[in-house]
Scaffold this active site. Sequence first.
Site, PDB file in Angstrom:
ATOM      1  N   TYR A 178       0.808  -1.222   0.000  1.00  0.00           N
ATOM      2  CA  TYR A 178       0.000   0.000   0.000  1.00  0.00           C
ATOM      3  C   TYR A 178       0.840   1.271   0.000  1.00  0.00           C
ATOM      4  O   TYR A 178       0.609   2.184  -0.804  1.00  0.00           O
ATOM      5  CB  TYR A 178      -0.971  -0.038   1.181  1.00  0.00           C
ATOM      6  CG  TYR A 178      -2.005  -1.122   1.014  1.00  0.00           C
ATOM      7  CD1 TYR A 178      -3.085  -0.957   0.153  1.00  0.00           C
ATOM      8  CD2 TYR A 178      -1.878  -2.345   1.661  1.00  0.00           C
ATOM      9  CE1 TYR A 178      -4.019  -1.967  -0.040  1.00  0.00           C
ATOM     10  CE2 TYR A 178      -2.811  -3.363   1.471  1.00  0.00           C
ATOM     11  CZ  TYR A 178      -3.872  -3.171   0.622  1.00  0.00           C
ATOM     12  OH  TYR A 178      -4.786  -4.182   0.420  1.00  0.00           O
ATOM     13  N   GLY A 179       1.828   1.367   0.877  1.00  0.00           N
ATOM     14  CA  GLY A 179       2.658   2.573   0.908  1.00  0.00           C
ATOM     15  C   GLY A 179       3.472   2.747  -0.358  1.00  0.00           C
ATOM     16  O   GLY A 179       3.604   3.854  -0.886  1.00  0.00           O
TER      17      GLY A 179
ATOM     18  N   GLU B 270      10.519  -5.172  -6.294  1.00  0.00           N
ATOM     19  CA  GLU B 270       9.610  -6.036  -5.522  1.00  0.00           C
ATOM     20  C   GLU B 270      10.244  -7.405  -5.314  1.00  0.00           C
ATOM     21  O   GLU B 270      10.760  -8.011  -6.252  1.00  0.00           O
ATOM     22  CB  GLU B 270       8.271  -6.179  -6.263  1.00  0.00           C
ATOM     23  CG  GLU B 270       7.359  -7.262  -5.740  1.00  0.00           C
ATOM     24  CD  GLU B 270       7.021  -7.136  -4.269  1.00  0.00           C
ATOM     25  OE1 GLU B 270       7.121  -8.154  -3.557  1.00  0.00           O
ATOM     26  OE2 GLU B 270       6.670  -6.019  -3.826  1.00  0.00           O
TER      27      GLU B 270
ATOM     28  N   GLY C 171       0.530  -7.187   0.242  1.00  0.00           N
ATOM     29  CA  GLY C 171      -0.525  -7.819   1.024  1.00  0.00           C
ATOM     30  C   GLY C 171      -1.890  -7.765   0.386  1.00  0.00           C
ATOM     31  O   GLY C 171      -2.771  -8.554   0.737  1.00  0.00           O
TER      32      GLY C 171
ATOM     33  N   ASN D 166      -4.858 -10.669   1.126  1.00  0.00           N
ATOM     34  CA  ASN D 166      -5.748 -10.334   2.240  1.00  0.00           C
ATOM     35  C   ASN D 166      -7.218 -10.500   1.864  1.00  0.00           C
ATOM     36  O   ASN D 166      -7.555 -10.760   0.714  1.00  0.00           O
ATOM     37  CB  ASN D 166      -5.455  -8.922   2.776  1.00  0.00           C
ATOM     38  CG  ASN D 166      -5.789  -7.809   1.799  1.00  0.00           C
ATOM     39  OD1 ASN D 166      -6.523  -7.993   0.829  1.00  0.00           O
ATOM     40  ND2 ASN D 166      -5.244  -6.630   2.048  1.00  0.00           N
ATOM     41  N   GLY D 167      -8.077 -10.341   2.870  1.00  0.00           N
ATOM     42  CA  GLY D 167      -9.520 -10.440   2.652  1.00  0.00           C
ATOM     43  C   GLY D 167     -10.141  -9.137   2.235  1.00  0.00           C
ATOM     44  O   GLY D 167     -11.371  -9.036   2.166  1.00  0.00           O
TER      45      GLY D 167
ATOM     46  N   VAL E 137      16.159  -6.491  -1.692  1.00  0.00           N
ATOM     47  CA  VAL E 137      17.133  -5.497  -1.255  1.00  0.00           C
ATOM     48  C   VAL E 137      17.800  -6.004   0.013  1.00  0.00           C
ATOM     49  O   VAL E 137      17.137  -6.346   0.998  1.00  0.00           O
ATOM     50  CB  VAL E 137      16.461  -4.131  -1.010  1.00  0.00           C
ATOM     51  CG1 VAL E 137      17.502  -3.112  -0.564  1.00  0.00           C
ATOM     52  CG2 VAL E 137      15.760  -3.657  -2.283  1.00  0.00           C
TER      53      VAL E 137
ATOM     54  N   GLU F 152     -14.046  -9.613  13.521  1.00  0.00           N
ATOM     55  CA  GLU F 152     -14.595  -9.855  12.197  1.00  0.00           C
ATOM     56  C   GLU F 152     -15.193 -11.263  12.153  1.00  0.00           C
ATOM     57  O   GLU F 152     -14.581 -12.217  12.617  1.00  0.00           O
ATOM     58  CB  GLU F 152     -13.497  -9.744  11.146  1.00  0.00           C
ATOM     59  CG  GLU F 152     -12.823  -8.389  11.116  1.00  0.00           C
ATOM     60  CD  GLU F 152     -11.406  -8.486  10.582  1.00  0.00           C
ATOM     61  OE1 GLU F 152     -11.044  -9.545  10.015  1.00  0.00           O
ATOM     62  OE2 GLU F 152     -10.650  -7.511  10.734  1.00  0.00           O
TER      63      GLU F 152
ATOM     64  N   HIS G 119      -1.155  -8.347  10.814  1.00  0.00           N
ATOM     65  CA  HIS G 119      -1.041  -6.886  10.721  1.00  0.00           C
ATOM     66  C   HIS G 119       0.139  -6.353  11.537  1.00  0.00           C
ATOM     67  O   HIS G 119      -0.049  -5.599  12.485  1.00  0.00           O
ATOM     68  CB  HIS G 119      -2.320  -6.218  11.242  1.00  0.00           C
ATOM     69  CG  HIS G 119      -3.576  -6.724  10.648  1.00  0.00           C
ATOM     70  ND1 HIS G 119      -4.773  -6.770  11.334  1.00  0.00           N
ATOM     71  CD2 HIS G 119      -3.845  -7.209   9.413  1.00  0.00           C
ATOM     72  CE1 HIS G 119      -5.713  -7.259  10.567  1.00  0.00           C
ATOM     73  NE2 HIS G 119      -5.183  -7.537   9.392  1.00  0.00           N
TER      74      HIS G 119
ATOM     75  N   ASN H 185      -8.443  -3.246  10.669  1.00  0.00           N
ATOM     76  CA  ASN H 185      -7.550  -3.706   9.606  1.00  0.00           C
ATOM     77  C   ASN H 185      -6.834  -2.486   9.056  1.00  0.00           C
ATOM     78  O   ASN H 185      -7.476  -1.496   8.695  1.00  0.00           O
ATOM     79  CB  ASN H 185      -8.345  -4.384   8.503  1.00  0.00           C
ATOM     80  CG  ASN H 185      -8.992  -5.652   8.995  1.00  0.00           C
ATOM     81  OD1 ASN H 185      -9.897  -5.605   9.828  1.00  0.00           O
ATOM     82  ND2 ASN H 185      -8.534  -6.783   8.504  1.00  0.00           N
TER      83      ASN H 185
END
Length: 538
Positions: free
Chosen positions: A60-61, A80, A147, A151-152, A282, A395, A478, A516
Site C-alpha cells: 500500500y505505501g 519487488e 498484502g 488479504n480479505g 534489497v 470480524e 497486521h 484492519n
Amino acid sequence: MQRRKFIKSMGLGLGVVGSSAAMSGCQTLAQGAVRSGLKSDPKPIKQAGHFSNIVVGSGYGGAVSALRLSEQGHKVLILEMGMRWDRTPNHTTFCKMINADERSSWFKNWPSAPIPIPRRIAKYPGVLDLIEYDNMKVFAGRAYGGGSIVNGAIAIQPRRSHFEQTFPWLNSDEMYDIFFPRALKQLRVSQIPEDFFNNSEHYEFTRAAERQAEKAGLKTEFFGNSYDFDYMQKEAKGEVYPSALGGEVIYGNNAGKYSLDLTYLKDAEATGNVKVKTLRKVNGIKQLDDGQLELEVQVLNKQGGIDAIEYYRCDKLFLNAGSTGTSELLLKSQAAGTLNNLNEHVGQHWGPNGNIMTGRNFVHAAGEAQSTIPVKGINMWDGDRAGSKYKIFAEIAPLPLGLETWTTLYLAITDNPERGNYYYDKASGTVKLNWKRSQNEYSVNAAKELIEKLGKANGGRVSSLLFTKGFGDNFCYHPLGGCVLGKATDEFGRVKGHESIYVQDSALIPGSAGVNPYVFITGLAERNMSYILQQDFG
C-alpha cells in the site's frame, strides 16, 4: 475429534486472511543459503545504474508513492521481492485454498496457513510467506501488489478517536475530509448490498454469527471491502467465474478483488514513468558521500537461489517493505555501518495490531457454501461494550471447507497496549523480534470474554479443534511499527538522519491501528506524499 484428526479429515486448512495492509515485508530468505551463495559460490556482480526515485516494495505505501510520483512526471523504479502475477483469461493465475499448491507459499514445503495444511508442495516463490520469530509468526504478502494479493480486502477507516490518540499532532480534519476519502476511492471500496447479504446462501455463516451476537446483547456492523460486489452477485447467479464464492482469497483471487496491481499500481504504470523489477530482494542500503544512496540487491530465481547481485544508485529512496522488511533493512544497514545517522527509535514501537483468532464449535449451522470475503463484525470497541473492560473488534470470518462445520470463526483486533521491538542480533547476523508470548495476555483475555458471552447465550464451546486451547495468539496478519512517524521519521515520513529515505508503510504506525490497517496506511501515505511532492519536488 482431536484437533489433528479434525484437520487431517478436512484435508486442508483455514481459509481466512483478514487483511493485511501491512503484509508487504522483506525478510531474509533462507539465511544459510544466502550466506553460502555469497561466500562459497560467488554470484555475478552487476552495476544496475542510477535512478532518480526507487520504491522498494509494492504494497500500500509503495503503491501510493509510485502513483503520486509518476503522475507528476517523476521517473520511478519499483523493486519487488515477490513475483508478478498477471491474471490469465482462464483464471489459473492463483491456486484455491482447497488443494493449495506451490503457488500458495513463499519457498515452503507446506502451505503457509494459520493451521497446518497436510499437503506437501514444491518450494516456489508463492504469494504468502510466514516469517517465524521466537514467539510470533508473521504472515506477509510476497507478490507485486504486496498484502493486497493475499488479504480479505477488509477496508475500514480508522476510528477517529484512535487515530487522534495515535497521532495527536496531525490534522485529523484533513485526514478525514481529504486523504482517507481519497484512499477509499482509489482502492475501490464499497459495501455489500444488504438485500444480497440477507438472501445469499454464501453469507449464512455471517447471519448465524450475527443472530448469536444479538442474543448475547452484542452489536454487529457492516464494513467496507475492496471486492467488487457486483461481480460477486454475478458469481452467485453462475454468470461469471467464481472467485470469492469459489474458495479463493488467502492465496490470491483470480477475479473480483481490486488488489493494488489493478488500482494504484495499474494507474502508476499507465503514466509511462514506472519501471518494475520483480524477484529483487534489497539486502542493504548505503549512504554515499555525494548524498546518493546505493542499494545492494539480490536477484532471486524460482528455486530460491541467487542468480546475481545488483547495485543500484538513487537520489531518493521510498522504503515500503512493510513493518518487518523496512525495519530489517534499516537495522541491518545500521549494523553494517552504511546508515550511521539513524536514531534510537528505529526498530521500536512494534505491535501485532492486537490480532487473535478464535471460534466456537457445535453451534448453529453456518452453511456449506461460504463466501471468502468478510463483510461484518462484532463491535465491542466503541461505546457500550456490554460491561467489558476490553476493546475488541471481531470480524465474522468464513471457514469455507465445502461442508457444514457448525462453527463460527472470528479474526479479532484488540486494543493491546503491549509493544515489542526489532533488533539486530550480532551472533546470527540477522534481525530478530523482541516479543514475548505473555504480551498477548490482553488479546487472549478479550477474546475469552467474547467467547464466554456468546457461549452463555448460545451454548457451544471454544474452537479447540482449530487452535490450541481455542485461541490463535502466536501469529499476526497486521505487523505495525518499527519506523514510527514523528519518532524515527519526521512528520511526513522522511527518515531522521537520512532525509532522502522516505517510509510510507505499516512501519509508521505504532503497534495498533484499531482496525484492519490498510486504509490507515494508504490514507497516511496519501497525506505524506502530498506534502513531500510539494516540499521536495517543487
